[in-house]
Design a protein around this motif. Structure first.
Motif, PDB file in Angstrom:
ATOM      1  N   LEU A   1      -6.574  -0.016 -10.465  1.00 25.77           N
ATOM      2  CA  LEU A   1      -6.476   0.107  -9.017  1.00 25.77           C
ATOM      3  C   LEU A   1      -5.107  -0.409  -8.589  1.00 25.77           C
ATOM      4  O   LEU A   1      -4.724  -1.522  -8.949  1.00 25.77           O
ATOM      5  CB  LEU A   1      -7.559  -0.749  -8.332  1.00 25.77           C
ATOM      6  N   LEU A   2      -4.390   0.413  -7.832  1.00 24.10           N
ATOM      7  CA  LEU A   2      -3.075  -0.025  -7.339  1.00 24.10           C
ATOM      8  C   LEU A   2      -3.164  -0.473  -5.884  1.00 24.10           C
ATOM      9  O   LEU A   2      -2.440  -1.352  -5.442  1.00 24.10           O
ATOM     10  CB  LEU A   2      -2.070   1.125  -7.464  1.00 24.10           C
ATOM     11  N   GLY A   3      -4.045   0.179  -5.153  1.00 20.85           N
ATOM     12  CA  GLY A   3      -4.200  -0.182  -3.744  1.00 20.85           C
ATOM     13  C   GLY A   3      -5.254   0.692  -3.112  1.00 20.85           C
ATOM     14  O   GLY A   3      -5.599   1.749  -3.645  1.00 20.85           O
ATOM     15  N   GLY A   4      -5.764   0.236  -1.986  1.00 17.14           N
ATOM     16  CA  GLY A   4      -6.782   1.044  -1.334  1.00 17.14           C
ATOM     17  C   GLY A   4      -6.918   0.709   0.136  1.00 17.14           C
ATOM     18  O   GLY A   4      -6.611  -0.411   0.564  1.00 17.14           O
ATOM     19  N   THR A   5      -7.331   1.717   0.875  1.00 13.37           N
ATOM     20  CA  THR A   5      -7.720   1.472   2.260  1.00 13.37           C
ATOM     21  C   THR A   5      -9.191   1.808   2.385  1.00 13.37           C
ATOM     22  O   THR A   5      -9.676   2.778   1.812  1.00 13.37           O
ATOM     23  CB  THR A   5      -6.907   2.316   3.250  1.00 13.37           C
ATOM     24  N   ILE A   6      -9.910   0.963   3.094  1.00 18.06           N
ATOM     25  CA  ILE A   6     -11.348   1.150   3.279  1.00 18.06           C
ATOM     26  C   ILE A   6     -11.624   1.070   4.779  1.00 18.06           C
ATOM     27  O   ILE A   6     -11.237   0.094   5.429  1.00 18.06           O
ATOM     28  CB  ILE A   6     -12.159   0.065   2.536  1.00 18.06           C
ATOM     29  N   ASP A   7     -12.245   2.121   5.310  1.00 17.58           N
ATOM     30  CA  ASP A   7     -12.607   2.135   6.729  1.00 17.58           C
ATOM     31  C   ASP A   7     -14.119   2.168   6.846  1.00 17.58           C
ATOM     32  O   ASP A   7     -14.760   3.096   6.370  1.00 17.58           O
ATOM     33  CB  ASP A   7     -11.995   3.352   7.425  1.00 17.58           C
ATOM     34  N   VAL A   8     -14.640   1.134   7.467  1.00 17.80           N
ATOM     35  CA  VAL A   8     -16.096   1.022   7.609  1.00 17.80           C
ATOM     36  C   VAL A   8     -16.445   1.143   9.080  1.00 17.80           C
ATOM     37  O   VAL A   8     -15.812   0.499   9.924  1.00 17.80           O
ATOM     38  CB  VAL A   8     -16.596  -0.352   7.090  1.00 17.80           C
TER      39      VAL A   8
ATOM     40  N   TYR B   1     -13.863  -6.376  -7.523  1.00 16.91           N
ATOM     41  CA  TYR B   1     -12.684  -5.797  -8.193  1.00 16.91           C
ATOM     42  C   TYR B   1     -11.389  -6.463  -7.740  1.00 16.91           C
ATOM     43  O   TYR B   1     -11.306  -6.994  -6.632  1.00 16.91           O
ATOM     44  CB  TYR B   1     -12.621  -4.279  -7.927  1.00 16.91           C
ATOM     45  N   LYS B   2     -10.397  -6.352  -8.611  1.00 15.54           N
ATOM     46  CA  LYS B   2      -9.061  -6.858  -8.332  1.00 15.54           C
ATOM     47  C   LYS B   2      -8.274  -5.754  -7.643  1.00 15.54           C
ATOM     48  O   LYS B   2      -8.047  -4.694  -8.235  1.00 15.54           O
ATOM     49  CB  LYS B   2      -8.354  -7.190  -9.650  1.00 15.54           C
ATOM     50  N   TRP B   3      -7.898  -5.996  -6.413  1.00 14.85           N
ATOM     51  CA  TRP B   3      -7.088  -5.018  -5.683  1.00 14.85           C
ATOM     52  C   TRP B   3      -5.715  -5.649  -5.468  1.00 14.85           C
ATOM     53  O   TRP B   3      -5.622  -6.632  -4.721  1.00 14.85           O
ATOM     54  CB  TRP B   3      -7.690  -4.724  -4.317  1.00 14.85           C
ATOM     55  N   PRO B   4      -4.666  -5.095  -6.048  1.00 12.78           N
ATOM     56  CA  PRO B   4      -3.343  -5.656  -5.756  1.00 12.78           C
ATOM     57  C   PRO B   4      -3.053  -5.615  -4.255  1.00 12.78           C
ATOM     58  O   PRO B   4      -2.481  -6.544  -3.697  1.00 12.78           O
ATOM     59  CB  PRO B   4      -2.396  -4.746  -6.538  1.00 12.78           C
ATOM     60  N   HIS B   5      -3.478  -4.514  -3.621  1.00 14.52           N
ATOM     61  CA  HIS B   5      -3.315  -4.397  -2.165  1.00 14.52           C
ATOM     62  C   HIS B   5      -4.533  -3.675  -1.610  1.00 14.52           C
ATOM     63  O   HIS B   5      -4.859  -2.591  -2.078  1.00 14.52           O
ATOM     64  CB  HIS B   5      -2.072  -3.577  -1.800  1.00 14.52           C
ATOM     65  N   VAL B   6      -5.172  -4.265  -0.634  1.00  9.98           N
ATOM     66  CA  VAL B   6      -6.282  -3.550   0.017  1.00  9.98           C
ATOM     67  C   VAL B   6      -6.298  -3.901   1.499  1.00  9.98           C
ATOM     68  O   VAL B   6      -5.949  -5.017   1.899  1.00  9.98           O
ATOM     69  CB  VAL B   6      -7.641  -3.861  -0.661  1.00  9.98           C
ATOM     70  N   ARG B   7      -6.666  -2.897   2.283  1.00 10.30           N
ATOM     71  CA  ARG B   7      -6.814  -3.097   3.727  1.00 10.30           C
ATOM     72  C   ARG B   7      -8.190  -2.587   4.118  1.00 10.30           C
ATOM     73  O   ARG B   7      -8.546  -1.455   3.787  1.00 10.30           O
ATOM     74  CB  ARG B   7      -5.749  -2.298   4.482  1.00 10.30           C
TER      75      ARG B   7
ATOM     76  N   LEU C   1       0.833  -1.201   0.000  1.00  9.31           N
ATOM     77  CA  LEU C   1       0.000   0.000   0.000  1.00  9.31           C
ATOM     78  C   LEU C   1       0.870   1.254   0.000  1.00  9.31           C
ATOM     79  O   LEU C   1       0.587   2.213  -0.726  1.00  9.31           O
ATOM     80  CB  LEU C   1      -0.926   0.000   1.227  1.00  9.31           C
ATOM     81  N   ALA C   2       1.928   1.230   0.812  1.00  6.32           N
ATOM     82  CA  ALA C   2       2.815   2.398   0.879  1.00  6.32           C
ATOM     83  C   ALA C   2       3.392   2.695  -0.503  1.00  6.32           C
ATOM     84  O   ALA C   2       3.381   3.846  -0.972  1.00  6.32           O
ATOM     85  CB  ALA C   2       3.928   2.150   1.893  1.00  6.32           C
ATOM     86  N   THR C   3       3.851   1.649  -1.176  1.00  2.54           N
ATOM     87  CA  THR C   3       4.402   1.818  -2.523  1.00  2.54           C
ATOM     88  C   THR C   3       3.328   2.294  -3.493  1.00  2.54           C
ATOM     89  O   THR C   3       3.556   3.181  -4.316  1.00  2.54           O
ATOM     90  CB  THR C   3       4.990   0.477  -3.018  1.00  2.54           C
ATOM     91  N   ALA C   4       2.140   1.705  -3.377  1.00  4.56           N
ATOM     92  CA  ALA C   4       1.045   2.062  -4.288  1.00  4.56           C
ATOM     93  C   ALA C   4       0.711   3.549  -4.167  1.00  4.56           C
ATOM     94  O   ALA C   4       0.577   4.243  -5.173  1.00  4.56           O
ATOM     95  CB  ALA C   4      -0.182   1.210  -3.995  1.00  4.56           C
TER      96      ALA C   4
END
Lengths: 794, 160
Positions: A319-326, A352-358, A178-181
Motif C-alpha cells: 500500500l502506498l497511499g489511500g483515500t477513504i470516504d465514509v 494495515y500500514k498506510w504510508p499515507h491515508v486520508r 498521497l499525490a506522489t503515491a
C-alpha cells in the motif's frame, strides 16, 4: 492458606442465571405498580411536514385519558445526546415517520388502541430526503426545500450532522504524500461499498414504568423510572432537562433487560421521558411497553453506509497511499451519529500500514427515524468496505488475498493511521496463519475450485482481518471519569456498585470474577448491587466494549484498595482465608459504620489524543481478529449460505471462556444476519417490514457451526490482562462472507444485505443482455467499482 | 366472558375471561405466570412457547377458549420445588441463557424435543428449536446445553 483455582479464566455460573432458567427473572413487562396506568404514543403518519391540526374523535370519552403534548413539557423539549435538535415530542413540525407527537395514558391497556386511532392529525407536507445521496444532492443543488436539517451551533452544517477529516500525518505532508503515491502507483484501485440498516431485534421490546412524586405544594418533587436499558445515567440526564430537575431528583432503575445490542443505549431516554410525562399528568405510575411492530418501526437501527476507496498500490503489493470516504445515514436527528461516525472513521484504515491515508467522513440527515447505536457502532460499516476492497486490490494486482494482506499488516511498534504506536504485542501474521489453518482454508480453496467446475452448488472460502478499539474513543474515557464503589455489606459480603448493566453479555459475572480473584474470595461470595442511580455511582454507559477492560480495571483497583485498607487497619494477613477477610471487614465496619472503597478512572500514562486533528491514541487497547467464512451458493435458487465459520481473536486474557465464546458466537450470528438475511425495506422513510415475519434474522436452522478460537496475550489495560470483546465479532462476518462468495462464484458483490434476489438479478443480467443490459460480462469487474489503471509496465 | 377450565403445571384453574383473550395474556395477567414472555405477538419468536397437552405451542396465537380442558405446562412447571430440571441445569452451566428472555420458551422447546428424540442429532436439534429465536447466543451454547441434557438423561436411563 488460600491456594484456590483461578477464578478469572474459569467459567463460574452466570450470577443471575438461575433466575433466568427458572423463568423467575422479572423484566419490565413482568412488573406492575399499584394503581398503574398504561401509556401509548401517537406518532406522525408522514415523513416531513408541519402539523396543521390535531382533533380528537367524539366517539371516545377523552376525560378518562391523560393526554400529554409538547406544550405540557415542564423543562426543555429535547432529548439530548450531543446536540439539542431532537424533540421529546414534536411540537409543530415532524421530521420522520413515527415521530412521537402526543402521549396517552389510561388505566385499561386495551382502551389505548382505539384512542391512538381516535386522534386525527392533519399536516402540511414537505418534501423529504430518504437516502445519503438524496441528502447530498439537496446540499449540492442548494435545494432549500430539501434542506431538512439546518445545522446547529453545536456542530454540523446543512443536512450534515458531522464531518471528520483524519490524516495519517501532518495534513499537508499527507496530501503531498498521497499525490506522489498516486503518481508513482503501479495500480490505482477504486471501490464503492454499501451496507444497509440493521434492526437490533432484542427479543424483549423497549419498555419502562415511570412514577412522578409531588411535594406539598403540588410541584414535581422527584421522578423514578425503571426499565429495560443499558445506560441509566443517560436517562437521568434526559429527565433533568425535560423536567428541569436536579440529577438527584431523577432516579433511574435498570431492571432485567432482555437483550439490547446498542438498541437500548440512547432510545430509553425517549421512552423513559415519555412515561414520566404521562405519570406527571395522570398522577399514577405509567407503564409504556412497545409491541414488536412499534419497536421496529419507531426505534433506532444500525446506520446505513457508503464507503469509497481509492488506493495506490505498488506492483510488489505494498500500500502506498489511500483515500477513504465514509458516509453514513443518520436519520432525522443527530442523536449518536457523530460518535458512530467517529468509530467508523478510526476503524476505516483497518489493521494495515498506510504510508499515507486520508479518511473523510460525514453523517447525513434523512427523514428516517434516527439511526443509533448497534454493536460495532460504525466499525462494521467501514470495515466491510475495507475488507472487500483488500480482496479487490489483491485480485487486481495478482496476489492472493492472504499474501497481499501479509505484505501490509501492522505489527508491534508500528503506528496506526491515527499515529498511535502499537506498544502492546500485535501479531496479525500469526493470527492469519492460525485462522486459515483452523478453518482448513488452503485445502478447501483447492478442493472447491475443482468441485465447482462440475457442481451447481458453488462453494468458496474467504476471510477478513480487522481490529476493534476497546472503550470510548480518544479522550472519551477521560471525560466519562467513571467511578465505582466496592462495599462490604452488613453480612460481610463484598458488593460491587456500578452503573454498568447486565443485558446478557455477562457484566454481573465478570465483574464478580474480578473482585473475587483480586480479593482472594470465592466467586459466590460477591454481590452485585441492583443498578439504581440512587445507590450506584456513574461508572459510565454500558457500551463500546468498555465494561470488561475499563470498569473491570476499576473493580480490580477498588479490590486492591480494600485489601490494603484491611491489611493496614485490621491486620488482615497477606494470604487470608474468606473467614479472616470477613472478620477484618466486619471489624472495620463496626468501627467506622461502613466499608466502602471508591475508585475513579485514571487515564493510562502517555495516552494522548487530539480531538481537533483526530490524531493520537484512539483507544487504550485493541482486540485483533481474523475470521474465515465458508459459503455455498446454489446456482438454481441463488441462495447463498454460510456453511462454516471460524472466528479467531486476540482479546487479551479470556475472563470467562463460556461467556466469551457465547459473545463471539452471538456476534457472528448477527454478522451473518447482517450479510445474508436482514433487510430493512423502506418506503418514504418508513420501515415496511416491521415484523419478525418479514424481517428475517437467522434461526437455529440457518446458522453454520461457528468455531471460536482465542489467542491469549495479556494486556496491561484490563483486569487480569483482559480486553474488550463485545463488539468485535460484529465487524468480521459480513466481509468474510462476501469475500467467500466472490471466491465461490467469481463475482464481486459489494452491497449488504445480499439476498437471493440480488444474486439472481446479477447472474441473470450476465446471461440475458435483454434483461440486464449494462452489466459487464467479465465477472471480475463489478458494476459498483472501477479499476482505474492497469499495470503501468511489465 | 366465558368460564374456562384447564390445568397449569399440575394445578387446576377455573377462570372467567373473554373467550378470545390470548392464552399468553391469561397466563401472564390472570395467573401471574410471567415466565412466559411476549417477543413478537405473531408466533414467530417462540418466547411465549408452552406445552399444551404435551405439544409445543406459541401461546400468543391460542385463544383462551381453546385451552378449555387442556393440560398446560409453563416454565414455572419445569422445576420442582426450586430444584432445577436437568435441562435448566445444563442451560445454566453451558451458557445457554444470556439475556434470558428467550430462555423459558427455549427450555420448553428443548423439553419437547427430548421427549420426541431422546438422542437427537444436530439436525434434529436445529430443526426442533427453529421456532424459538435467540438474538444473543448464536445458538451454539444452546445446542451444547441440549446435547448435555440429552446425554445426562440417557446416562440416567442406562443406569436404571
Amino acid at each position: 492458606m488460600s491456594e484456590r483455582k483461578p477464578i478469572l479464566g474459569g467459567s463460574p455460573i452466570r450470577k443471575e442465571g438461575r433466575a433466568k432458567v427458572l423463568g423467575a427473572a422479572k423484566y419490565i413487562d413482568d412488573q406492575e405498580l399499584p394503581d398503574m396506568w398504561f401509556g401509548a404514543t401517537v406518532r406522525s403518519s408522514i415523513a416531513r411536514g408541519t402539523i396543521r391540526s390535531i382533533t380528537f374523535s367524539p366517539e371516545i370519552n377523552w376525560e378518562e385519558f391523560a393526554i400529554v403534548r409538547a406544550s405540557d413539557i415542564p423543562g426543555e423539549n429535547t432529548i439530548v445526546h450531543l446536540t439539542k435538535d431532537h424533540p421529546c415530542l414534536a411540537a409543530n413540525e415532524v421530521n420522520h415517520p413515527e415521530e412521537p407527537i402526543l402521549l396517552l395514558a389510561h388505566p385499561d391497556k386495551t382502551a389505548l388502541i382505539a384512542a391512538v386511532r381516535g386522534v386525527k392529525i392533519e399536516y402540511d407536507e414537505l418534501p423529504g430526503v430518504f437516502t445519503i445521496e438524496e441528502s447530498e444532492t439537496a446540499v449540492e443543488n442548494n435545494d432549500v426545500e430539501r434542506i431538512i436539517w439546518p445545522g446547529s451551533d453545536q456542530g454540523g452544517t446543512a443536512n450534515c450532522f458531522k464531518t471528520y477529516l483524519m490524516y495519517s500525518g501532518d495534513a499537508k505532508e499527507t496530501e503531498d504524500g498521497l499525490a506522489t503515491a498516486f503518481e508513482n502507483a503501479d495500480f490505482i484501485v477504486e471501490g464503492e461499498y454499501h451496507t444497509g440498516a440493521q434492526e437490533q431485534l432484542y427479543i424483549e421490546n423497549n419498555g419502562v414504568i415511570a412514577e412522578c412524586f409531588r411535594d406539598a405544594t403540588g410541584g414535581i418533587e422527584s421522578l423514578c423510572v425503571r426499565g429495560s436499558m443499558q445506560c441509566p445515567y443517560y436517562l437521568v440526564h434526559a429527565l433533568t432537562l425535560v423536567f428541569n430537575l436536579p440529577e438527584d431528583k431523577c432516579r433511574v432503575i435498570q431492571v432485567e433487560t432482555g437483550g439490547a445490542f446498542g438498541g437500548k443505549e440512547d432510545f430509553p431516554s425517549l421512552i423513559g421521558s415519555h412515561a414520566a410525562l404521562l405519570a406527571m399528568k395522570c398522577g399514577h405510575p405509567v407503564k409504556i411497553t412497545y409491541d414488536r411492530a412499534e419497536d421496529m418501526a419507531a426505534t433506532t437501527k444500525r446506520h446505513p453506509s457508503r464507503t469509497r476507496h481509492r488506493t495506490a498500490v505498488s506492483k510488489d503489493g505494498k500500500l502506498l497511499g489511500g483515500t477513504i470516504d465514509v458516509a453514513i445515514d443518520g436519520g432525522a436527528y443527530a442523536t449518536l451519529s457523530p460518535v458512530v461516525l467517529s468509530r467508523a472513521t478510526i476503524h476505516a484504515p483497518g489493521p494495515y500500514k498506510w504510508p499515507h491515508v486520508r479518511v473523510k467522513a460525514k453523517a447525513m440527515a434523512t427523514n428516517i427515524p434516527p439511526h443509533g447505536a448497534f454493536r460495532g457502532f460504525g466499525a462494521p460499516q467501514s470495515l466491510f468496505g475495507l475488507e472487500r476492497h483488500m480482496d479487490k486490490i489483491a485480485k487486481t494486482i495478482g496476489l492472493t488475498p492472504e499474501e497481499f494482506r501479509r505484505r501490509n499488516f501492522l505489527a508491534t511498534g508500528d503506528c496506526t493511521a491515527t499515529g498511535q504506536p502499537l506498544v502492546e504485542p500485535v501479531d496479525m501474521q500469526g493470527l492469519l496463519t492460525r485462522a486459515l489453518r483452523e478453518a482448513g482454508y488452503h485445502e478447501k480453496l483447492a478442493r472447491f475450485a475443482e468441485e465447482n467446475k462440475t457442481s451447481s452448488i458453488k462453494r468458496g472460502v474467504g476471510f477478513a482481518s480487522f481490529m476493534h478499539g476497546t472503550g470510548f474513543t480518544g479522550s472519551g474515557e477521560r471525560r466519562l471519569n467513571s467511578l465505582v464503589y466496592l462495599d462490604v455489606r452488613e453480612d460481610g459480603r463484598p458488593e460491587i456498585l456500578v452503573s454498568s448493566t447486565e443485558f446478557g453479555q455477562g457484566t454481573n459475572t465478570i465483574l464478580s470474577q474480578v473482585a473475587a480473584q483480586t480479593l482472594n474470595l470465592p466467586y459466590e461470595s460477591i454481590v452485585v448491587s441492583p443498578v439504581d442511580t440512587s445507590i450506584v455511582p456513574n461508572s459510565g454507559p454500558t457500551v463500546a466494549s468498555r465494561t470488561a477492560m475499563i470498569v473491570g480495571k476499576l473493580v480490580e483497583r477498588a479490590s486492591l484498595q480494600m485489601l490494603t485498607l484491611l491489611r493496614n487497619e485490621e491486620k488482615l494477613p497477606e494470604a487470608h482465608t474468606p473467614e479472616e477477610f470477613k472478620a477484618a471487614a466486619l471489624a472495620y465496619r463496626a468501627k467506622h459504620g461502613s466499608l466502602r472503597c471508591s475508585v475513579r478512572y485514571e487515564p493510562p500514562a502517555k495516552i494522548y489524543w487530539d480531538d481537533e486533528l483526530y490524531r493520537g491514541d484512539a483507544y487504550p487497547g485493541y482486540a485483533w481478529a481474523v475470521y474465515v467464512a465458508e459459503v455455498a451458493v446454489d446456482m438454481n435458487t441463488y441462495m447463498a449460505t454460510c456453511t462454516r465459520f471460524d472466528a479467531l481473536q486476540e482479546v487479551g486474557m479470556v475472563m470467562h471462556p463460556v461467556l466469551a465464546k457465547g459473545q463471539i458466537e452471538g456476534g457472528v450470528a448477527q454478522g451473518i444476519g447482517y450479510a445474508l438475511y436482514e433487510k430493512c425495506m423502506w418506503k418514504d422513510g418508513r420501515m415496511m417490514n416491521n415484523q419478525m415475519t418479514n424481517y428475517i434474522m437467522p434461526t437455529s436452522a440457518d446458522l453454520p457451526p461457528i468455531h471460536v478460537h482465542f489467542e491469549e496475550v495479556p494486556s496491561i489495560h484490563g483486569p487480569g490482562g483482559a480486553k474488550g470483546i463485545g463488539e468485535l465479532p460484529m465487524d468480521g462476518p459480513a466481509p468474510a462472507i462476501l469475500n467467500a462468495i466472490e471466491n465461490a462464484t467469481g463475482v464481486a458483490f459489494n452491497t449488504i444485505p445480499l439476498l437471493p434476489e440480488d444474486i439472481f438479478e446479477r447472474f441473470t443480467s450476465f446471461t440475458d443482455p435483454e434483461l440486464g443490459g449494462t452489466e459487464d460480462m467479465d465477472p471480475a469487474v463489478d458494476r459498483d467499482t472501477r479499476v482505474e489503471s492497469a499495470e503501468v509496465s511489465a | 366472558m366465558s368460564v374456562i377450565q384447564f390445568s397449569v403445571n399440575g394445578k387446576r384453574e377455573s377462570i372467567d375471561v373473554p373467550p378470545m383473550k390470548r392464552l399468553l395474556d391469561v397466563l401472564r395477567e390472570d395467573l401471574h405466570l410471567t415466565g412466559t414472555k411476549e417477543g413478537c405477538g405473531e408466533g414467530e419468536c417462540g418466547a411465549c412457547a408452552i406445552l399444551f397437552d404435551g405439544e409445543l405451542v406459541n401461546s400468543c396465537l391460542v385463544p383462551a377458549l381453546q385451552a378449555n380442558g387442556a393440560r398446560l405446562c409453563t416454565i414455572e412447571g419445569v422445576s420442582t420445588e426450586g430444584h432445577l430440571h436437568p435441562i435448566q441445569q445444563c442451560f445454566l452451566e453451558k451458557g445457554g441463557a444470556q439475556c434470558g428472555i428467550c430462555t423459558p420458551g427455549m427450555i420448553l422447546a428443548t423439553h419437547h424435543l427430548l421427549d420426541k428424540y431422546p438422542n437427537p442429532t444436530m439436525a434434529q436439534i436445529q430443526e426442533g428449536l427453529a421456532g424459538n429465536l435467540c438474538r444473543c447466543t448464536g445458538y451454539m451454547r444452546i445446542f451444547e446445553s441440549v446435547q448435555q441434557a440429552a446425554q445426562q438423561a440417557n446416562e440416567l436411563t442406562a443406569k436404571s
